[in-house]
Motif scaffolding. Sequence first.
Motif, PDB file in Angstrom:
ATOM      1  N   VAL A 150       0.838  -1.200   0.000  1.00  0.00           N
ATOM      2  CA  VAL A 150       0.000   0.000   0.000  1.00  0.00           C
ATOM      3  C   VAL A 150       0.880   1.260   0.000  1.00  0.00           C
ATOM      4  N   GLY A 151       2.032   1.183   0.643  1.00  0.00           N
ATOM      5  CA  GLY A 151       2.936   2.333   0.714  1.00  0.00           C
ATOM      6  C   GLY A 151       3.523   2.710  -0.635  1.00  0.00           C
ATOM      7  N   THR A 152       3.853   1.718  -1.450  1.00  0.00           N
ATOM      8  CA  THR A 152       4.417   2.010  -2.778  1.00  0.00           C
ATOM      9  C   THR A 152       3.380   2.706  -3.654  1.00  0.00           C
ATOM     10  N   LEU A 172      -0.697   7.348   4.235  1.00  0.00           N
ATOM     11  CA  LEU A 172      -0.343   5.941   4.482  1.00  0.00           C
ATOM     12  C   LEU A 172      -0.808   5.405   5.840  1.00  0.00           C
ATOM     13  N   PHE A 173      -0.560   6.162   6.898  1.00  0.00           N
ATOM     14  CA  PHE A 173      -0.807   5.586   8.227  1.00  0.00           C
ATOM     15  C   PHE A 173      -2.274   5.203   8.479  1.00  0.00           C
ATOM     16  N   PRO A 174      -3.251   6.026   8.075  1.00  0.00           N
ATOM     17  CA  PRO A 174      -4.637   5.574   8.291  1.00  0.00           C
ATOM     18  C   PRO A 174      -4.967   4.284   7.543  1.00  0.00           C
ATOM     19  N   VAL A 175      -4.448   4.158   6.303  1.00  0.00           N
ATOM     20  CA  VAL A 175      -4.747   2.959   5.510  1.00  0.00           C
ATOM     21  C   VAL A 175      -4.003   1.747   6.065  1.00  0.00           C
ATOM     22  N   ALA A 176      -2.844   2.003   6.698  1.00  0.00           N
ATOM     23  CA  ALA A 176      -2.015   0.891   7.188  1.00  0.00           C
ATOM     24  C   ALA A 176      -2.419   0.441   8.599  1.00  0.00           C
ATOM     25  N   VAL A 211      -3.213  -9.734   0.388  1.00  0.00           N
ATOM     26  CA  VAL A 211      -3.771 -10.148  -0.906  1.00  0.00           C
ATOM     27  C   VAL A 211      -4.651  -9.033  -1.479  1.00  0.00           C
ATOM     28  N   VAL A 212      -5.540  -8.492  -0.635  1.00  0.00           N
ATOM     29  CA  VAL A 212      -6.489  -7.481  -1.123  1.00  0.00           C
ATOM     30  C   VAL A 212      -5.761  -6.217  -1.576  1.00  0.00           C
ATOM     31  N   PHE A 213      -4.874  -5.701  -0.732  1.00  0.00           N
ATOM     32  CA  PHE A 213      -4.235  -4.426  -1.071  1.00  0.00           C
ATOM     33  C   PHE A 213      -3.218  -4.557  -2.196  1.00  0.00           C
ATOM     34  N   THR A 214      -2.539  -5.703  -2.276  1.00  0.00           N
ATOM     35  CA  THR A 214      -1.616  -5.894  -3.406  1.00  0.00           C
ATOM     36  C   THR A 214      -2.419  -5.952  -4.704  1.00  0.00           C
TER      37      THR A 214
END
Lengths: 227, 249
Positions: A150-152, A172-176, A211-214
């Motif tokens: 997700v960060g990339t 990034l931080f909220p999504v992570a 899996v979902v985020f990739t």
Amino acid sequence: MSGFAPFMRALSAVVWKDLRAEWRSRELLSAMLVFALLVILIFNFALELESTVRANVTAGVLWVTFTFAGQLGLNRSMAVEKDRGCLDGLLLAPVDRAAIYLGKTLANWVFMLLVAVIVLPIYSVLYNTNLFIPGLLLTILLGSEGYVAVGTLLSSMAVQARTRDILLPILLFPVAIPVVVAAVKATGGYLQGLDITEIQPWLNLLLTYDVVFTAVAFMVFDSVVEE
Amino acid sequence: MTAIIEVSRLVKRFGPKVVLRQLDFRVESGEFVALLGPNGAGKTTFLRILSSLSRPTLGSVSVAGYSLPHQAASVRRRLGVVSHLPLLYGDLSAEENLLFYGRMYAVDKLSARMDEVLEQVGLTNRRRDLVRTFSRGMQQRLAIGRAILHDPEVLLLDEPHTGLDQDACDMLDAALRQVAVRGRTVVMTSHDLSRAEDLASRFDVLARGTIQGSVQRQDIARDGLLGYYRKTLELAQNNAKNHKAEAAL
């Protein structure tokens, strides 16, 4: 240029380029490492914990270290592409842009794991805690993959903005949060010697997130980098 | 001659700002076109659309028979792009940069092609040196090498002389002449009229978001390219004033 072989050729070219350039400059890894080591040192002195309490906070300290150091690396990795116009060079290539995304993700994952490989033994000595538990190492693999995936994607969005250094952590931080919470819980579980049935739900969450985020990032990268 | 670039009624907007207005542009195969114009005329935006890095808002664009943005991958395979940024990795050597881009473009017999290109841009003896140790002129010559590595049909150059000293400009021009001699189509934006005059076979003036005039090298009058350029801009300015006055009425 579609098909599996051209896709893999482009992916491996991007990974090779990132690893080769980093091997030469050591710019990204040294920044991540110095930052990570400083964080664990500061926590060590700031908390001054009893050995029993240390085991409980280890998971949190470790993942705070990994996520902040990882964020530094993600920012730098895309900034290098943007500053010399190389991002345009990548986007001009007649390849599936998902291969560029996966290549960058793989290289960032390698950098984050290298930081973990160096930080773990130092942390073990400083905090007198055994971190070399197979399950814990699996948690680090899964957690860092989700974070980097997700960060990339988000760093490729943030790099277009003038305020990219501030923008990336805000995005990034909220999504992570799910991946960090699951990784902390699973790491804590292994350190406290909990039964696998109690840790399994967190590992499942990590796996699902990965899996979902990739997959989502893989699909939307082309739109994200389009002007 | 066949058109290798065809642009019709191209419009590009960034929010409320219209950068390109109903722009028509046609380039025949093998032509070397210099695209001239003042700052903010839309030259870079236009080249970014031709190179598939930016999407047109309206209008049709085709390069080498493929339309943009729908057949972008096919267009990219046939394009080489040089901008004022080198698009090179400073921590890789000259040959590693070419190796990387050669893999991305799936260039056949890459090693031999790299030797040929490095020879062409005069960097054979610096092939193993890191790009960050190169002067700006050498970086720009390598950027041309990167752009022609996959033998593209069309070369797009966005102000390639920016930041180069006299000697570096001369060396860059020599490299560009070699490219032109091989029959490739070149579209180059430039602020340097004398260099453009030396290199190009056709000169188009882009101002106020559209092509205001186009002239072949042999048709330039005695007052030269500078005279033509000034007259065209003056005419464009007068036309714009007249349009404003008509609109006010």
